[in-house]
Design an enzyme around this catalytic site. Structure first.
Site, PDB file in Angstrom:
ATOM      1  N   GLY A  10       0.821  -1.216   0.000  1.00  0.00           N
ATOM      2  CA  GLY A  10       0.000   0.000   0.000  1.00  0.00           C
ATOM      3  C   GLY A  10       0.849   1.258   0.000  1.00  0.00           C
ATOM      4  N   ALA A  11       1.840   1.292  -0.903  1.00  0.00           N
ATOM      5  CA  ALA A  11       2.811   2.403  -0.891  1.00  0.00           C
ATOM      6  C   ALA A  11       2.504   3.471  -1.932  1.00  0.00           C
ATOM      7  CB  ALA A  11       4.224   1.849  -1.117  1.00  0.00           C
ATOM      8  N   SER A  12       1.348   3.365  -2.583  1.00  0.00           N
ATOM      9  CA  SER A  12       1.026   4.361  -3.611  1.00  0.00           C
ATOM     10  C   SER A  12       0.517   5.670  -3.013  1.00  0.00           C
ATOM     11  CB  SER A  12      -0.040   3.794  -4.567  1.00  0.00           C
ATOM     12  OG  SER A  12      -1.111   3.258  -3.820  1.00  0.00           O
ATOM     13  N   ARG A  13       0.005   5.598  -1.788  1.00  0.00           N
ATOM     14  CA  ARG A  13      -0.616   6.788  -1.196  1.00  0.00           C
ATOM     15  C   ARG A  13      -0.370   6.813   0.314  1.00  0.00           C
ATOM     16  NH1 ARG A  13      -6.052   6.206  -1.412  1.00  0.00           N
ATOM     17  NH2 ARG A  13      -6.091   4.085  -2.204  1.00  0.00           N
ATOM     18  N   VAL A  62      -2.865  -7.645  -2.062  1.00  0.00           N
ATOM     19  CA  VAL A  62      -2.262  -8.438  -0.979  1.00  0.00           C
ATOM     20  C   VAL A  62      -3.277  -9.249  -0.168  1.00  0.00           C
ATOM     21  CG1 VAL A  62      -0.133  -7.091  -0.733  1.00  0.00           C
ATOM     22  CG2 VAL A  62      -2.177  -6.397   0.549  1.00  0.00           C
ATOM     23  N   SER A 140      -3.642   0.063  14.444  1.00  0.00           N
ATOM     24  CA  SER A 140      -4.383   1.321  14.601  1.00  0.00           C
ATOM     25  C   SER A 140      -4.802   1.445  16.057  1.00  0.00           C
ATOM     26  CB  SER A 140      -5.637   1.304  13.725  1.00  0.00           C
ATOM     27  OG  SER A 140      -6.529   2.339  14.122  1.00  0.00           O
ATOM     28  N   ASN A 147     -13.610   1.093  18.261  1.00  0.00           N
ATOM     29  CA  ASN A 147     -14.199   2.307  17.702  1.00  0.00           C
ATOM     30  C   ASN A 147     -15.596   1.987  17.191  1.00  0.00           C
ATOM     31  OD1 ASN A 147     -14.292   4.978  16.964  1.00  0.00           O
ATOM     32  ND2 ASN A 147     -13.165   4.709  15.056  1.00  0.00           N
ATOM     33  N   TYR A 153     -12.755  -3.395  11.291  1.00  0.00           N
ATOM     34  CA  TYR A 153     -11.418  -2.776  11.242  1.00  0.00           C
ATOM     35  C   TYR A 153     -10.672  -2.990  12.564  1.00  0.00           C
ATOM     36  CZ  TYR A 153      -8.102   1.115  10.311  1.00  0.00           C
ATOM     37  OH  TYR A 153      -6.996   1.902  10.105  1.00  0.00           O
ATOM     38  N   LYS A 157      -7.194  -4.951  13.128  1.00  0.00           N
ATOM     39  CA  LYS A 157      -6.019  -4.259  13.668  1.00  0.00           C
ATOM     40  C   LYS A 157      -5.549  -4.874  14.984  1.00  0.00           C
ATOM     41  CE  LYS A 157      -5.563  -1.312  10.307  1.00  0.00           C
ATOM     42  NZ  LYS A 157      -4.500  -1.556   9.329  1.00  0.00           N
TER      43      LYS A 157
HETATM   44  P1  NAP Z   1      -4.803   5.264   2.199  1.00  0.00           P
HETATM   45  O1  NAP Z   1      -4.283   6.633   2.023  1.00  0.00           O
HETATM   46  O2  NAP Z   1      -6.234   4.970   1.936  1.00  0.00           O
HETATM   47  O3  NAP Z   1      -3.890   4.278   1.308  1.00  0.00           O
HETATM   48  C1  NAP Z   1      -4.153   2.905   1.329  1.00  0.00           C
HETATM   49  C2  NAP Z   1      -3.079   2.178   0.560  1.00  0.00           C
HETATM   50  O4  NAP Z   1      -3.346   0.768   0.654  1.00  0.00           O
HETATM   51  C3  NAP Z   1      -3.055   2.515  -0.919  1.00  0.00           C
HETATM   52  O5  NAP Z   1      -1.718   2.514  -1.352  1.00  0.00           O
HETATM   53  C4  NAP Z   1      -3.817   1.341  -1.548  1.00  0.00           C
HETATM   54  O6  NAP Z   1      -3.437   1.037  -2.882  1.00  0.00           O
HETATM   55  C5  NAP Z   1      -3.372   0.204  -0.659  1.00  0.00           C
HETATM   56  N1  NAP Z   1      -4.249  -0.948  -0.709  1.00  0.00           N
HETATM   57  C6  NAP Z   1      -5.551  -1.035  -0.349  1.00  0.00           C
HETATM   58  N2  NAP Z   1      -6.013  -2.285  -0.558  1.00  0.00           N
HETATM   59  C7  NAP Z   1      -4.956  -2.995  -1.076  1.00  0.00           C
HETATM   60  C8  NAP Z   1      -4.801  -4.338  -1.501  1.00  0.00           C
HETATM   61  N3  NAP Z   1      -5.803  -5.220  -1.431  1.00  0.00           N
HETATM   62  N4  NAP Z   1      -3.594  -4.710  -1.986  1.00  0.00           N
HETATM   63  C9  NAP Z   1      -2.566  -3.825  -2.077  1.00  0.00           C
HETATM   64  N5  NAP Z   1      -2.658  -2.548  -1.667  1.00  0.00           N
HETATM   65  C10 NAP Z   1      -3.857  -2.140  -1.176  1.00  0.00           C
HETATM   66  O7  NAP Z   1      -4.535   4.713   3.697  1.00  0.00           O
HETATM   67  P2  NAP Z   1      -3.603   5.306   4.868  1.00  0.00           P
HETATM   68  O8  NAP Z   1      -4.401   6.235   5.660  1.00  0.00           O
HETATM   69  O9  NAP Z   1      -2.295   5.701   4.332  1.00  0.00           O
HETATM   70  O10 NAP Z   1      -3.447   3.981   5.765  1.00  0.00           O
HETATM   71  C11 NAP Z   1      -2.316   3.137   5.675  1.00  0.00           C
HETATM   72  C12 NAP Z   1      -2.412   2.104   6.793  1.00  0.00           C
HETATM   73  O11 NAP Z   1      -2.424   2.769   8.053  1.00  0.00           O
HETATM   74  C13 NAP Z   1      -3.676   1.261   6.745  1.00  0.00           C
HETATM   75  O12 NAP Z   1      -3.398  -0.058   7.158  1.00  0.00           O
HETATM   76  C14 NAP Z   1      -4.571   1.937   7.752  1.00  0.00           C
HETATM   77  O13 NAP Z   1      -5.530   1.063   8.272  1.00  0.00           O
HETATM   78  C15 NAP Z   1      -3.556   2.360   8.784  1.00  0.00           C
HETATM   79  N6  NAP Z   1      -4.010   3.461   9.628  1.00  0.00           N
HETATM   80  C16 NAP Z   1      -4.343   4.675   9.084  1.00  0.00           C
HETATM   81  C17 NAP Z   1      -4.760   5.700   9.915  1.00  0.00           C
HETATM   82  C18 NAP Z   1      -5.142   7.068   9.410  1.00  0.00           C
HETATM   83  O14 NAP Z   1      -5.601   7.885  10.208  1.00  0.00           O
HETATM   84  N7  NAP Z   1      -4.957   7.367   8.142  1.00  0.00           N
HETATM   85  C19 NAP Z   1      -4.859   5.472  11.298  1.00  0.00           C
HETATM   86  C20 NAP Z   1      -4.520   4.232  11.815  1.00  0.00           C
HETATM   87  C21 NAP Z   1      -4.090   3.239  10.964  1.00  0.00           C
HETATM   88  P3  NAP Z   1      -4.174   1.767  -4.153  1.00  0.00           P
HETATM   89  O15 NAP Z   1      -3.689   3.184  -4.121  1.00  0.00           O
HETATM   90  O16 NAP Z   1      -3.703   1.009  -5.337  1.00  0.00           O
HETATM   91  O17 NAP Z   1      -5.636   1.675  -3.893  1.00  0.00           O
END
Ligand code: NAP
Length: 245
Positions: A10-13, A62, A140, A147, A153, A157
């Site tokens: 998930g490194a695209s964003r 994945v 998380s 939550n 979720y 987690k």
């Molecule tokens: P995000 O901006 O929505 O990015 C999600 C990333 O996961 C994207 O690169 C997406 O790829 C990839 N992805 C989703 N489903 C996938 C799959 N089946 N196979 C491969 N890649 C997949 O999310 P984020 O906020 O950066 O979150 C990253 C991690 O941190 C997650 O596990 C999230 O639960 C955790 N987290 C986030 C927060 C928060 O506040 N943001 C808080 C706690 C934990 P595409 O771009 O190709 O869709």
């Protein structure tokens, strides 16, 4: 500069992108995994290469064990065996428990939890053989304190912590560590759609007085995969500005 190979799922964003860029800046050769956001992943690759780093795109869903197997074979061939694995890919499908569909449950468990099992399983043998490995999974604060609207979720987690602690016990004597990071509220696409009143309510609970940035999480991931963290194993590090202390 380490020269080690890192795979970030998930490194695209968002957070994964920040982790990939950070590790590349430290000399890791980084496999940038993503599911569908090809253009965003290419931007990450370009950003890394233009700063003199080494990286490769690694498209795979994945949550699919066959694709994960193929992903590790491809990365190993192109960059070398994965020495630092950051399981970051994740999604949300929020709903109150009474309304949560089977699909909302399955998709979140598949992408956030089963994916960690599939990737760690694929990574562990070469790591144990090499007597070095780092596995970091993105949990998380929802997995720690629950939550409302996130039973799926939060379960995924919390499950991640069980996997990491078990790996720590299985592979700790072979130079492999497995830890989790529990971010609080981080500004990414995942949180961007939350209504303003919810965002303001969350902000009021953060002693740091600001939302987290992807780089706040990348800092900790970079430390946990480094040699400096060799005696930290089976832990969860909360990075939430003090929100859930
Ligand atoms: P995000 O901006 O929505 O990015 C999600 C990333 O996961 C994207 O690169 C997406 O790829 C990839 N992805 C989703 N489903 C996938 C799959 N089946 N196979 C491969 N890649 C997949 O999310 P984020 O906020 O950066 O979150 C990253 C991690 O941190 C997650 O596990 C999230 O639960 C955790 N987290 C986030 C927060 C928060 O506040 N943001 C808080 C706690 C934990 P595409 O771009 O190709 O869709």
């Amino acid at each position: 500069m380490t020269g080690r190979v890192a795979l970030v799922t998930g490194a695209s964003r968002g957070i994964g992108r920040a982790v990939a860029v950070r590790l590349a800046s430290e000399g890791y050769r980084v496999a940038i995994n993503y599911q569908s956001a090809e253009a965003a992943a290419e931007e990450v690759l370009e950003e890394i290469r233009s700063s003199g780093g080494a990286a490769a795109l690694a498209k795979a869903d994945v949550s699919d064990p066959a694709q994960v197997k193929e992903l590790f074979a491809r990365v190993s061939k192109e960059l070398g065996p994965v020495e630092a694995l950051v399981c970051n890919a994740g999604i949300t499908r929020d709903n109150l428990l009474m309304r949560m569909s089977d699909a909302e449950w399955d998709e979140v468990i598949g992408t956030n939890l089963s994916s960690v099992f599939f990737c760690a399983r694929a990574a562990i043998r070469p790591m144990m053989k090499a007597r070095f490995g780092r596995i970091v999974a993105m949990s998380s604060v929802s997995g720690l304190v629950g939550n409302a609207g996130q039973a799926n979720y939060a379960a995924a987690k919390a499950g991640i912590l069980g996997i990491m602690k078990s790996i720590a016990r299985e592979a700790g004597s072979r130079g492999v560590t497995a830890n989790a990071i529990a971010p609080g509220y981080v500004e990414t696409d995942m949180t961007a759609s939350l209504p303003e009143d919810i965002r303001t309510g969350i902000l009021a609970q953060i002693p740091a007085g600001r939302y987290g940035l992807p780089e706040d999480i990348a800092n900790v991931a970079a430390f946990l995969v480094s040699d400096s963290a060799s005696y930290i194993n089976g832990q969860v590090i909360t990075v939430d500005g003090g929100m859930t202390m």
